[in-house]
Design a protein around this motif. Structure first.
Motif, short mmCIF file in Angstrom:
data_model
loop_
_atom_site.label_atom_id
_atom_site.label_comp_id
_atom_site.label_asym_id
_atom_site.label_seq_id
_atom_site.Cartn_x
_atom_site.Cartn_y
_atom_site.Cartn_z
N THR A 226 57.30 49.26 59.73
CA THR A 226 57.05 47.87 59.33
C THR A 226 57.38 46.88 60.44
O THR A 226 56.85 45.77 60.45
N SER A 227 58.22 47.28 61.39
CA SER A 227 58.52 46.38 62.51
C SER A 227 57.28 46.14 63.38
O SER A 227 57.22 45.15 64.11
N LEU A 228 56.30 47.04 63.31
CA LEU A 228 55.08 46.88 64.10
C LEU A 228 54.24 45.71 63.62
O LEU A 228 53.32 45.27 64.32
N ARG A 229 54.55 45.19 62.44
CA ARG A 229 53.78 44.07 61.91
C ARG A 229 54.01 42.78 62.69
O ARG A 229 53.33 41.79 62.46
N ARG A 230 54.95 42.80 63.60
CA ARG A 230 55.17 41.62 64.45
C ARG A 230 53.99 41.37 65.35
O ARG A 230 53.75 40.22 65.76
N PHE A 231 53.22 42.42 65.69
CA PHE A 231 52.10 42.20 66.60
C PHE A 231 50.84 42.96 66.19
O PHE A 231 49.84 42.93 66.91
N LYS A 232 50.84 43.60 65.02
CA LYS A 232 49.64 44.27 64.53
C LYS A 232 49.54 44.08 63.02
O LYS A 232 50.54 43.90 62.33
N ASP A 233 48.31 44.17 62.52
CA ASP A 233 48.08 44.14 61.07
C ASP A 233 48.19 45.58 60.58
O ASP A 233 47.24 46.36 60.71
N VAL A 234 49.35 45.92 60.07
CA VAL A 234 49.61 47.29 59.62
C VAL A 234 49.75 47.29 58.10
O VAL A 234 50.65 46.64 57.55
N ARG A 235 48.85 48.00 57.42
CA ARG A 235 48.92 48.16 55.98
C ARG A 235 49.40 49.58 55.68
O ARG A 235 49.01 50.52 56.37
N LEU A 236 50.19 49.72 54.62
CA LEU A 236 50.75 51.02 54.25
C LEU A 236 50.28 51.42 52.87
O LEU A 236 50.54 50.71 51.89
#
Length: 322
Positions: A226-236
């Motif tokens: 979830t920390s990757l959401r700082r620079f990418k649109d990551v849905r789980l």
């Protein structure tokens, strides 16, 4: 040990409620939220009973495990809910993971950092928060009430098309979602394991990524991914497992299967299945044995890609944009 357990711990100043659903529950959150106090109260009650001024209401014993003799002490604990504070360094050891796996207890672990050696669910990572204070003429002496809340909520989906889909494994689940992505013209990649998902998503060129993993054991990866959401649109998208999706689809009928899916905790013996993912795999293999739907973890049965069977499984998916 199986089933769900409501725990109420209270003294004249504080009351804390917890609902324990699985064999591994994680309590996280900032300092001064009551986590350590909770363990202290349980330990006081275990040592002194009612003379402690503490009341612990639960259908099974609640114990606190700590100290150098933890292995010897744990060997004497059975069919109990065992609480461990983050100051107990053994909690992060492979020795503890092995001992917990081979026991019939449930465990509530106070841990602000992830524990990769334990397969805990994303749904069982909680914080503690105050939910109110009993009205009193003397507020300083009124009882404070606290309960748990899920730290990681479910992602919402609105059919947004991802640039890339990353699937946890390279087995049957990956084969199914890869086929869906191929139909939609979306790139699909296997991470090879849950611990590799962070690296794959971080290093890929795609800015919009859908991650599909087994939520039943994905808890240790949540903080990093979830920390990757700082620079990418990551849905789980984190169902219990691919096998759970198949069971949920209705392809395997029967009242017992429906009851099990509604109340899985009543069916899953913790001493036999350390993770719910293992249980659902076992259930699907057994339920389809000898039939055209016969399931194998390593390779997808081609029948699940036929129109009827695939549509049934897709019917329990949210609108992932695939």
């Amino acid at each position: 040990m199986r089933g769900e357990y409501q725990i109420v711990v209270r003294n004249n100043r504080l009351q804390i409620k917890l609902l324990i659903r699985r064999n591994l529950t994680i309590l996280q959150g900032n300092s001064a939220t009551g986590k350590t106090t909770l363990l202290e109260l349980i330990d006081q009650y275990d040592e002194m009973g009612e003379a402690s001024g503490v009341v612990v209401n639960c259908d099974v014993p609640c114990k606190v495990l700590s100290g150098r003799s933890w292995e010897r002490d744990l060997a004497d604990i059975s069919d109990s809910i065992v609480f461990i504070d983050e100051d107990s360094t053994f909690m992060r050891s492979h020795e503890f993971a092995r001992a917990a796996r081979n026991s019939d207890n449930y465990y509530v672990l106070v841990a602000r950092e992830s524990m990769a050696q334990l397969p805990y669910s994303v749904d069982e990572i909680y914080g503690l928060r105050n939910t109110g204070r009993a009205s009193s003429k003397y507020p300083a002496y009124s009882r404070v009430y606290a309960s748990t809340y899920r730290i990681y909520g479910d992602d919402s989906f609105a059919g947004d098309r991802p640039e890339l889909v990353v699937v946890e494994d390279s087995n049957s689940g990956y084969e199914f979602f890869s086929a869906l992505c191929e139909k939609s013209g979306i790139a699909c990649e296997s991470a090879g394991s849950k611990s590799r998902i962070y690296d794959v998503v971080r290093d890929c060129e795609a800015k919009s990524v859908l991650v599909i993993a087994d939520g039943a054991a994905f808890g240790p990866e949540m903080e990093l991914v979830t920390s990757l959401r700082r620079f990418k649109d990551v849905r789980l998208f984190l169902p219990e497992s691919f096998e759970w999706l198949v069971l949920e689809s209705g392809l395997i009928g029967g009242k017992e299967v429906r009851n099990m899916l509604r109340h899985p905790a009543d069916y899953i013996e913790s001493s036999e299945f350390f993770s719910w993912e293992q249980f659902f795999t076992s259930e699907l293999i057994e339920a389809t044995r000898g039939s055209y739907l016969a399931h194998g973890k390593a390779q997808l049965n081609p029948c699940y890609l036929r129109q009827r069977e695939r549509a049934a499984i897709e019917g329990v998916l949210p609108d992932l944009g695939l």
